[in-house]
Design an enzyme around this catalytic site. Structure first.
Site, PDB file in Angstrom:
ATOM      1  N   ASP A 172      40.596  44.928  43.500  1.00  5.38           N
ATOM      2  CA  ASP A 172      40.598  43.466  43.615  1.00  5.38           C
ATOM      3  C   ASP A 172      40.303  42.986  45.037  1.00  5.38           C
ATOM      4  OD1 ASP A 172      41.490  43.793  40.997  1.00  5.38           O
ATOM      5  OD2 ASP A 172      43.593  43.492  41.534  1.00  5.38           O
TER       6      ASP A 172
ATOM      7  N   LEU B 294      40.177  36.445  27.840  1.00  5.72           N
ATOM      8  CA  LEU B 294      40.023  36.011  29.236  1.00  5.72           C
ATOM      9  C   LEU B 294      41.207  36.534  30.020  1.00  5.72           C
ATOM     10  CD1 LEU B 294      39.347  32.415  30.589  1.00  5.72           C
ATOM     11  CD2 LEU B 294      41.539  33.520  31.064  1.00  5.72           C
TER      12      LEU B 294
ATOM     13  N   ASP C  10      41.845  37.440  34.605  1.00  3.50           N
ATOM     14  CA  ASP C  10      41.901  36.915  35.967  1.00  3.50           C
ATOM     15  C   ASP C  10      40.750  35.964  36.309  1.00  3.50           C
ATOM     16  OD1 ASP C  10      43.708  38.973  35.863  1.00  3.50           O
ATOM     17  OD2 ASP C  10      42.817  40.140  37.475  1.00  3.50           O
TER      18      ASP C  10
END
EC number: 3.2.1.26
Length: 546
Positions: A229, A106, A108
């Site tokens: 992002d 895992l 962000d």
């Protein structure tokens, strides 16, 4: 050549692992080399870093929609391949009330938002091994921000524009629709040339996410392929997309686009020159308002610390910011959001009652060697935190809804006598004098220490006597308060230390054996308040496999 013909030469769709579309070509990556004895002259077959790739020139007959059809077929197979990895593996380090992956890696948090009566939260996931590669998005939902339910593997790295990873991004709730914006990452050729596009997806009536493809295909002038992002906000009558970027001079900057319809985007400019050489890359931007002030959150990479104990180049920052009537952004003063070992890529959402709540990744990009890897998973998200702007400072507080997991309070006398809590998931609140040392998660061999250095007025967090395998082991924080007020949230293998009513926070993974449940205080004797924390709903598709 028709796409159907290329698929036939490739051995059929079940033999195709990726689809790429570089510079007028269509490239199919294959599990196995094709069985065709002779390939046409206009077809190229080569092994690229151990992956067979069948390439042809893209003709006008091959549309983006046809490529999307192949992407959907790959996505369905990828989702099926993740099913064995959706069963959570039992592990003594697994948190009881934080979000962790069932297996794999895992990183962000993504797409944190309230939409039509529910909170949505996604996270980056590589399901198969504890490595950073070919990222997927997992979709969780909650009614109360405490108990999260697994929904689906929302996005997979299946298309020509995201074949090597569905990178981070945010969500937008617009009218009746939930939109996702993310960076599609592809790698081309033997030199793994990076190709970056900003992409969108939208949730359909069945709760599934349909990719809309790239909404920004080309790089803005002066920027490398390191631009990613997307954070999309609505201000001044239009949509704005904020992207972390790297200039050709290898300086981090904020790239901003605008749009009227969320689909067609126009580049504005780069921001952040007032900070000078402030890292070689900025990533994971967020933007929000709090008590009438605007704030910009991001991850600057490459900032050196003045403290010799801090050797990690991946930092976290929040800056007070302004945006004028022309939409131009100025960055004012900034601070670290978290001063522990493991905190990165935070996102925020607004609750129905107007609170600004933050969730971060309790990890760092280069850390892939934690003890939990022995049980097939790594990393978790932070506790959710409420943000407050007060007297020129950002304060962070544990989400108040987490109190529903707490037991009745217990009074605990902290002294040099070790008290066995017989649990590693708890909430301790205490005010300590300078000159003492608190030991937590303690047995005869292991512990983590918090030392209040009276001479230097430093709070020193030391995890060198734990099972940590990678990363720094000491963090120091300068304080000027007469005493130090602490609220410590522990959850099996993590500590989140809220200091002086949340003026500072130190977030860290702390690995000690299952029997290391002792707590002691050396150099003082103080009463503390202790709550045990109950488990939240497990955020997994399938039950934990013991």
């Amino acid at each position: 050549m028709l796409l159907d013909t290329q698929l036939e030469l490739a051995g059929g769709i079940n033999n195709v692992t990726r689809i790429l579309a570089p510079q007028g070509q269509v490239v199919l990556a294959l599990k196995h080399p094709p069985h065709a004895p002779h390939l046409p002259d206009d077809v190229s077959l080569q092994s690229v870093l151990g992956e067979w790739q069948l390439s042809v020139q893209r003709t006008a007959e091959v549309s983006d929609q046809q490529l999307a059809t192949i992407g959907k077929a790959i996505s369905e197979r990828q989702k099926l391949e993740t099913l064995p990895y959706q069963t959570a593996l039992d592990c003594p380090y697994r948190p009881l009330w934080h979000i962790s992956p069932p297996q794999g890696l895992l990183n962000d948090p993504n797409g944190f938002i309230y939409h039509q009566g529910e909170y949505h939260l996604f996270y980056q996931w590589h399901p198969f091994v504890c490595e950073h590669k070919d990222k997927y998005w997992v979709h969780l939902k909650s009614l109360d921000l405490v108990h999260w339910q697994w929904q689906s593997v929302a996005l997979t790295p299946s298309d020509w524009f995201d074949s090597h990873g569905v990178f981070s991004g945010h969500a937008v709730s617009h009218q009746q629709d939930l939109w996702l914006f993310y960076t599609g990452n592809t790698r081309l050729g033997v030199d793994r040339q990076r190709q970056t596009m900003q992409c969108a997806a939208r949730m359909n009536a069945n709760g599934e996410f349909e990719k809309l493809g790239p909404v920004i295909r080309c790089l803005p002038e002066g920027v490398t392929e390191h631009i990613r992002d997307p954070k999309v906000i609505y201000t001044q009558g239009k949509w704005h997309m904020l992207l972390g970027a790297q200039t050709l001079a290898h300086q981090g900057r904020l790239a901003v686009y605008h749009s009227d319809d969320l689909l067609h985007w126009h580049f504005d400019k780069l921001y952040g020159d007032e900070l000078g050489n402030y890292g070689y890359m900025w990533e994971c931007p967020d933007w929000f308002e709090l008590q009438g002030e605007a704030f910009f959150v991001f991850g600057p990479q490459g900032i050196a610390s003045a403290n010799p104990h801090h050797t990690i180049e991946h930092q976290n920052r929040i800056f007070r910011a302004t945006q004028n009537a022309q939409g131009e952004i100025a960055l004012l003063q900034g601070w670290p959001l978290d001063e522990g070992f493991d905190f990165y890529a935070p996102q925020t959402a607004q609750t129905t009652d107007g609170r600004r709540v933050l969730c971060g990744w309790m990890g760092l990009p280069d850390e892939t060697q934690h003890p939990s890897c022995d049980q097939g998973w790594i990393h978790q998200l932070t506790a959710l935190r409420e943000l407050e702007w007060r007297e020129g400072k950002i304060y962070q507080h544990p989400l108040r809804e987490l109190d529903t997991l707490r037991s009745e309070p217990h009074t605990l006398l902290l002294s040099d006598t070790v008290t066995e809590l017989k649990a590693k998931s708890f909430d301790v609140q205490v005010t300590l004098p300078w000159g003492c040392q608190l030991r937590l998660m303690q047995n005869a061999q292991y512990c983590v220490t918090l030392t209040l250095d009276a001479e230097n007025r430093l709070l020193r967090l030391d995890r060198s006597a734990t099972q940590i395998r990678q990363g720094d082991t000491i963090r120091e924080l300068k304080l000027d308060s007469p005493t130090v007020e602490l609220r410590i949230l522990a959850d099996q293998s993590s500590l989140e230390i809220f200091i002086n009513q949340g003026e500072h926070v130190m977030t860290s993974r702390i690995f000690t054996p299952l029997d290391a449940t002792g707590i002691s205080l050396h150099g003082a004797s103080v009463d503390a308040k202790l709550y045990y924390m109950a488990p939240a709903s497990a955020p997994f598709n399938l039950e934990v496999n013991v």
